[in-house]
Design a protein around this motif. Sequence first.
Motif, mmCIF file in Angstrom:
data_model
loop_
_atom_site.group_PDB
_atom_site.id
_atom_site.type_symbol
_atom_site.label_atom_id
_atom_site.label_comp_id
_atom_site.label_asym_id
_atom_site.label_seq_id
_atom_site.Cartn_x
_atom_site.Cartn_y
_atom_site.Cartn_z
ATOM 1 N N GLY A 235 0.821 -1.208 0.000
ATOM 2 C CA GLY A 235 0.000 0.000 0.000
ATOM 3 C C GLY A 235 0.850 1.250 0.000
ATOM 4 O O GLY A 235 0.608 2.185 -0.760
ATOM 5 N N VAL A 236 1.903 1.260 0.831
ATOM 6 C CA VAL A 236 2.773 2.439 0.887
ATOM 7 C C VAL A 236 3.518 2.603 -0.422
ATOM 8 O O VAL A 236 3.595 3.689 -1.001
ATOM 9 N N MET A 237 4.055 1.503 -0.936
ATOM 10 C CA MET A 237 4.917 1.630 -2.114
ATOM 11 C C MET A 237 4.118 1.922 -3.372
ATOM 12 O O MET A 237 4.641 2.514 -4.322
ATOM 13 N N LEU A 238 2.867 1.516 -3.409
ATOM 14 C CA LEU A 238 2.077 1.768 -4.607
ATOM 15 C C LEU A 238 1.409 3.133 -4.584
ATOM 16 O O LEU A 238 1.002 3.628 -5.626
ATOM 17 N N THR A 239 1.269 3.733 -3.411
ATOM 18 C CA THR A 239 0.506 4.965 -3.366
ATOM 19 C C THR A 239 1.354 6.193 -3.071
ATOM 20 O O THR A 239 0.837 7.284 -3.088
ATOM 21 N N THR A 240 2.642 6.027 -2.761
ATOM 22 C CA THR A 240 3.462 7.203 -2.533
ATOM 23 C C THR A 240 4.743 7.068 -3.319
ATOM 24 O O THR A 240 5.169 5.965 -3.642
ATOM 25 N N ARG A 241 5.350 8.184 -3.591
ATOM 26 C CA ARG A 241 6.617 8.156 -4.322
ATOM 27 C C ARG A 241 7.721 7.910 -3.316
ATOM 28 O O ARG A 241 8.186 8.823 -2.646
ATOM 29 N N ILE A 242 8.115 6.654 -3.229
ATOM 30 C CA ILE A 242 8.985 6.243 -2.153
ATOM 31 C C ILE A 242 10.394 6.775 -2.373
ATOM 32 O O ILE A 242 11.168 6.951 -1.446
ATOM 33 N N TYR A 243 10.744 7.045 -3.628
ATOM 34 C CA TYR A 243 12.084 7.541 -3.918
ATOM 35 C C TYR A 243 12.192 9.036 -3.643
ATOM 36 O O TYR A 243 13.266 9.595 -3.670
ATOM 37 N N ASP A 244 11.057 9.679 -3.391
ATOM 38 C CA ASP A 244 11.078 11.101 -3.090
ATOM 39 C C ASP A 244 11.516 11.277 -1.644
ATOM 40 O O ASP A 244 10.774 10.979 -0.718
ATOM 41 N N MET A 245 12.759 11.741 -1.432
ATOM 42 C CA MET A 245 13.281 11.770 -0.074
ATOM 43 C C MET A 245 12.610 12.837 0.778
ATOM 44 O O MET A 245 12.748 12.846 1.990
ATOM 45 N N ARG A 246 11.905 13.768 0.145
ATOM 46 C CA ARG A 246 11.228 14.778 0.937
ATOM 47 C C ARG A 246 9.886 14.286 1.448
ATOM 48 O O ARG A 246 9.190 14.997 2.153
ATOM 49 N N LEU A 247 9.543 13.063 1.071
ATOM 50 C CA LEU A 247 8.234 12.547 1.452
ATOM 51 C C LEU A 247 8.158 12.373 2.963
ATOM 52 O O LEU A 247 8.846 11.570 3.554
#
Lengths: 171, 105
Positions: free
Chosen positions: A73-85
Amino acid sequence: MSLSTVLFYLFAVVAVGGAAVVVFANRLIHAVFALLFAFFGVAGLYLFLNADFIAASQVLIYVGGILVLMLFGVMLTTRIYDMRLMAERVQFKPSVIVVGAGFAMLAAVILKTPWPVIDKPDSISTAKTIGSLLMTDYVLPFEVVGVLLLAALLGASMLSSRDGEEEEGDL
Amino acid sequence: MALHPIGLEHFLIVAALLFSMGILAVATRRNAVSVLMGVELILNAANLNLVAFARYTDSGIEGHVFAIFVIVLAAAEAAVALAIVLNIYRNHQQVNVDQMSTLRG
């Protein structure tokens, strides 16, 4: 302090500490992996309570199933490579105050109530008893839960199928 | 709280802490998956209470059976909720619960 006391506090600290990281972590992915520790800590507490079957179910279903689902769920719905996330928070201070007051109330009730504690002999294994209870006294809830799981399975796969009949909102 | 014999109160306090953390996660997180994680923490706290009472009081092993049912319901809930979250992300490109004020898609 005996060994069992040390083990209890170890498991309790792992569980509550994991839960605290779930709440206070800045990165969402850190929160998910902290949830892993919380689940393992609770599984250890179950072992401490002679609940071997529940502990095994906890590890298999929560850690093996639900946590992997959460990771997806986390990996499909957020840009995990975006370090500012950051996992942003809202209404943090009032929530902490209310939850702190609620916990204080719970703790006061827990410590003041004279619980009817009895001395029980440690059972060797609970799986046999649970199995026979599920097949005799609790057979109706057991079957209902089976139907519910089937419905949840079908519903989840239908909801997340990309090429269903609802294509108007699609990419 | 006496320190040496681990009793029912110790488990109840740990469960209350887990419950409070779960409520905090549900109340303060914006991401829908984080809110789901808070719900899982709350269910874990309830389960811990059930098993602790089954161990320390005169109530047989029924608490374990209820705990099994709770675990199964949590699994079903997580699967359906994550499917819904994925659908919301596909339509809105974000999953913040405070911006999900419309159900119109």
